[in-house]
Structure formats: structure tokens, C-alpha cells
Design a protein around this motif. Sequence first.
Motif, PDB file in Angstrom:
ATOM      1  N   ARG B  37     -18.821   1.160 -20.157  1.00  0.00           N
ATOM      2  CA  ARG B  37     -17.375  -0.312 -19.599  1.00  0.00           C
ATOM      3  C   ARG B  37     -17.899  -0.890 -21.014  1.00  0.00           C
ATOM      4  O   ARG B  37     -18.878  -1.247 -21.571  1.00  0.00           O
ATOM      5  N   GLY B  40     -14.282  -6.306 -19.680  1.00  0.00           N
ATOM      6  CA  GLY B  40     -13.382  -6.364 -18.615  1.00  0.00           C
ATOM      7  C   GLY B  40     -11.943  -5.324 -17.824  1.00  0.00           C
ATOM      8  O   GLY B  40     -11.308  -5.171 -16.930  1.00  0.00           O
ATOM      9  N   LYS B  41     -13.203  -3.597 -18.315  1.00  0.00           N
ATOM     10  CA  LYS B  41     -12.505  -2.532 -17.796  1.00  0.00           C
ATOM     11  C   LYS B  41     -13.617  -2.036 -16.616  1.00  0.00           C
ATOM     12  O   LYS B  41     -14.694  -2.959 -16.742  1.00  0.00           O
ATOM     13  N   GLU B  42     -13.523  -0.837 -16.305  1.00  0.00           N
ATOM     14  CA  GLU B  42     -14.622  -0.441 -14.873  1.00  0.00           C
ATOM     15  C   GLU B  42     -15.048   0.503 -15.799  1.00  0.00           C
ATOM     16  O   GLU B  42     -14.718   0.973 -17.048  1.00  0.00           O
TER      17      GLU B  42
END
Lengths: 114, 115
Positions: B37, B40-42
Motif C-alpha cells: 500500500r 494515498g492509494k489502495e
Amino acid sequence: SQKIEQNSEALNIQEGKTATLTCNYTNYSPAYLQWYRQDPGRGPVFLLLIRENEKEKRKERLKVTFDTTLKQSLFHITASQPADSATYLCALVGYAGNNRKLIWGLGTSLGVNP
Amino acid sequence: EAGVTQFPSHSVIEKGQTVTLRCDPISGHDNLYWYRRVMGKEIKFLLHFVKESKQDESGMPNNRFLAERTGGTYSTLKVQPAELEDSGVYFCASSRGQSMNTEAFFGQGTRLTVV
């Protein structure tokens, strides 16, 4: 491409109320959908799995629905408690070639106020 | 029963250096997964082992990443040489079943910072 969207804004509710979190997906039809809980500094913890032929699944105070027509899953926590405060992640089984893998949403932060 | 353990919990290295992350799955779990991860991202899938074999490595970013699972027990993920964009939290998970319809157990993650 396969995409999952969860409420980006944090959800804050009062203790005792029902929390409802949304997971929407596009561009594919998953066979399974999973919900996880994640606390700061920890890995995700599995909560529930629902199959495409199941409309609803329950586990104690948790309920998950799966609407393949709307391409949406709803995650409910009834009689919420401050200990339920965490980030909740939606993950769906997607395909890349012949291999299945989990595709994740960004998660929704839930705060339960005493 | 011990859960999935990852080591180290944090690592700060300079660009160009090498880092090796380790994951000890739950005993008896043939399936081991690596995820990452980025802030700010999945969470993104990297790799799936079944015992010592790589079942799916389609998520590995590039050839600077090398994962191994000798003997089908613990796994290592080596990044060499590390780049700034490799920073993130690396999660390992294990499961008894092979398909995605079984519960996966995650470790606490390794937070990698490349400076």
C-alpha cells in the motif's frame, strides 16, 4: 479496468446508531466480496465474505448486502460502539488472466463517538 | 496459534540500497500473498505463493523485486536497488485455501521508507 469505490469521507456517528458503509464497483462481476477492518499500524482483519448468489450475510452486529445489479455492497454495523472506530476496506475477487486476486478499495474511516 | 508475523516493522533505507522483508505465515497455510500500500492509494496485490511455487507474480512492479519462499514456509521479499517510489507498507497474508473465498490472515505490515 476493474475499479472499486468506497466513501472517501470519514463517517462519524453516535454510539448506538447503525453505521452504513458503501462499496461500489465497475467493469466486472466479482464472484466474492470481502470486508476487512484495519486499525492504525495493523494489517487488515477479515470480517465477512459474501458470494454473488447471496443477497445478505450476517455476523453478530455486522450485516453485508451484495446487489449485483446495482454493483454495490453495503456494510452495516448495528448498535455501534466506540471500539468499532477503524477503517473498513472492501475487497473483491477479480481476475488477471486465469489468476484470481483481491482488488481493494481505499477504505472508509468510521468514528463512533461515545 | 501464532498469527502472520512480518519483520522488520519499519525500515528506512537510502535510494540504491537493498532491503529484505520477511514474512512468517500461519503454520499449515500453503498460500502466502504479498501486498503493498502506497500512501494515498489502495492496497495492491504483488505476488501469490502456493507452498514454494509462485502461483501468480503479475503484481510485481519490476525486476528489482524478488520474492522467495524456500521450503514453503517463510517468505522473503527483496528490493534491490530500492527507489523512492518503493516506499509504502508491505503486507503479507496467508490462507489455508487457495481460492479467494477463504479467509486470509494479514501480518502487521512492514513500513518501508526510501530516502
